[in-house]
Scaffold this motif. Structure first.
Motif, PDB file in Angstrom:
ATOM      1  N   ILE A   1     -43.174 -60.436  11.453  1.00 45.23           N
ATOM      2  CA  ILE A   1     -42.641 -59.911  10.194  1.00 45.23           C
ATOM      3  C   ILE A   1     -43.758 -59.253   9.395  1.00 45.23           C
ATOM      4  O   ILE A   1     -43.604 -58.141   8.882  1.00 45.23           O
ATOM      5  CB  ILE A   1     -41.933 -61.026   9.384  1.00 45.23           C
ATOM      6  N   HIS A   2     -44.904 -59.925   9.305  1.00 44.49           N
ATOM      7  CA  HIS A   2     -46.043 -59.342   8.579  1.00 44.49           C
ATOM      8  C   HIS A   2     -46.521 -58.056   9.249  1.00 44.49           C
ATOM      9  O   HIS A   2     -46.840 -57.077   8.570  1.00 44.49           O
ATOM     10  CB  HIS A   2     -47.191 -60.354   8.460  1.00 44.49           C
ATOM     11  N   GLU A   3     -46.565 -58.049  10.593  1.00 43.92           N
ATOM     12  CA  GLU A   3     -46.987 -56.853  11.318  1.00 43.92           C
ATOM     13  C   GLU A   3     -46.016 -55.700  11.087  1.00 43.92           C
ATOM     14  O   GLU A   3     -46.426 -54.544  10.933  1.00 43.92           O
ATOM     15  CB  GLU A   3     -47.111 -57.140  12.816  1.00 43.92           C
ATOM     16  N   CYS A   4     -44.733 -56.002  11.068  1.00 38.72           N
ATOM     17  CA  CYS A   4     -43.730 -54.974  10.831  1.00 38.72           C
ATOM     18  C   CYS A   4     -43.872 -54.406   9.422  1.00 38.72           C
ATOM     19  O   CYS A   4     -43.849 -53.188   9.224  1.00 38.72           O
ATOM     20  CB  CYS A   4     -42.324 -55.543  11.044  1.00 38.72           C
ATOM     21  N   ALA A   5     -44.054 -55.277   8.448  1.00 36.05           N
ATOM     22  CA  ALA A   5     -44.242 -54.826   7.060  1.00 36.05           C
ATOM     23  C   ALA A   5     -45.481 -53.939   6.961  1.00 36.05           C
ATOM     24  O   ALA A   5     -45.476 -52.912   6.275  1.00 36.05           O
ATOM     25  CB  ALA A   5     -44.363 -56.027   6.123  1.00 36.05           C
ATOM     26  N   GLN A   6     -46.548 -54.335   7.665  1.00 33.39           N
ATOM     27  CA  GLN A   6     -47.791 -53.556   7.672  1.00 33.39           C
ATOM     28  C   GLN A   6     -47.553 -52.174   8.286  1.00 33.39           C
ATOM     29  O   GLN A   6     -48.004 -51.161   7.762  1.00 33.39           O
ATOM     30  CB  GLN A   6     -48.859 -54.309   8.477  1.00 33.39           C
ATOM     31  N   ALA A   7     -46.811 -52.146   9.403  1.00 34.87           N
ATOM     32  CA  ALA A   7     -46.534 -50.880  10.090  1.00 34.87           C
ATOM     33  C   ALA A   7     -45.694 -49.949   9.216  1.00 34.87           C
ATOM     34  O   ALA A   7     -45.788 -48.724   9.332  1.00 34.87           O
ATOM     35  CB  ALA A   7     -45.843 -51.150  11.413  1.00 34.87           C
ATOM     36  N   LEU A   8     -44.889 -50.525   8.342  1.00 39.58           N
ATOM     37  CA  LEU A   8     -44.004 -49.720   7.471  1.00 39.58           C
ATOM     38  C   LEU A   8     -44.643 -49.417   6.128  1.00 39.58           C
ATOM     39  O   LEU A   8     -44.002 -48.853   5.244  1.00 39.58           O
ATOM     40  CB  LEU A   8     -42.670 -50.449   7.269  1.00 39.58           C
ATOM     41  N   HIS A   9     -45.910 -49.784   5.959  1.00 42.58           N
ATOM     42  CA  HIS A   9     -46.589 -49.627   4.672  1.00 42.58           C
ATOM     43  C   HIS A   9     -46.514 -48.189   4.171  1.00 42.58           C
ATOM     44  O   HIS A   9     -46.367 -47.934   2.978  1.00 42.58           O
ATOM     45  CB  HIS A   9     -48.040 -50.101   4.775  1.00 42.58           C
ATOM     46  N   LYS A  10     -46.628 -47.218   5.086  1.00 40.25           N
ATOM     47  CA  LYS A  10     -46.582 -45.812   4.674  1.00 40.25           C
ATOM     48  C   LYS A  10     -45.230 -45.447   4.044  1.00 40.25           C
ATOM     49  O   LYS A  10     -45.163 -44.563   3.199  1.00 40.25           O
ATOM     50  CB  LYS A  10     -46.896 -44.895   5.848  1.00 40.25           C
ATOM     51  N   LEU A  11     -44.179 -46.139   4.440  1.00 44.72           N
ATOM     52  CA  LEU A  11     -42.853 -45.901   3.855  1.00 44.72           C
ATOM     53  C   LEU A  11     -42.655 -46.634   2.529  1.00 44.72           C
ATOM     54  O   LEU A  11     -41.993 -46.114   1.631  1.00 44.72           O
ATOM     55  CB  LEU A  11     -41.747 -46.366   4.813  1.00 44.72           C
ATOM     56  N   THR A  12     -43.184 -47.843   2.451  1.00 44.48           N
ATOM     57  CA  THR A  12     -42.899 -48.674   1.281  1.00 44.48           C
ATOM     58  C   THR A  12     -43.828 -48.385   0.125  1.00 44.48           C
ATOM     59  O   THR A  12     -43.561 -48.784  -1.005  1.00 44.48           O
ATOM     60  CB  THR A  12     -42.999 -50.176   1.637  1.00 44.48           C
TER      61      THR A  12
END
Length: 112
Positions: free
Chosen positions: A100-111
């Motif tokens: 979950i943390h890795e996914c959130a990190q990968a989506l950082h550019k979107l969020t």
């Protein structure tokens, strides 16, 4: 600097559904849905691979655009609530929390 989440919940769910499979092991499945109670939260359900039949439910809450808080909500084995303190469950919970943390990190550019 403003670090509030800039993405609506529906777009966030879609982004997670696209990104999370890349982090999963073969045989695992998941669902991501909006948390109706909190526009900054997602509900993530994992079905673990293997014969043990574990499924784990998490709430992933965006504290801000860069950080998520992850809470284990429920653990079931073969459709029945089970003790979340067992070693097998703890290992799964740690792994899924990391994903979950890795996914959130990968989506950082979107969020962001």
């Amino acid at each position: 600097m403003n670090h509030e989440l800039q993405l609506d919940q529906h777009s966030l769910v879609s982004a997670w559904q696209e990104q999370l499979p890349a982090l999963m092991d073969k045989g695992e499945s998941f669902t991501v849905q909006a948390d109706a109670a909190d526009q900054h939260s997602l509900l993530v359900h994992f079905n673990a691979a293997g014969r043990q039949g574990y499924s784990l439910d998490f709430r992933c809450t965006y504290v801000d655009s860069r950080e998520v808080a992850v809470d284990l909500l429920d653990v079931e084995q073969d459709g029945r609530h089970t003790d979340e303190r067992s070693d097998a469950v703890q290992q799964l919970a740690q792994r899924y929390t990391r994903q979950i943390h890795e996914c959130a990190q990968a989506l950082h550019k979107l969020t962001h």
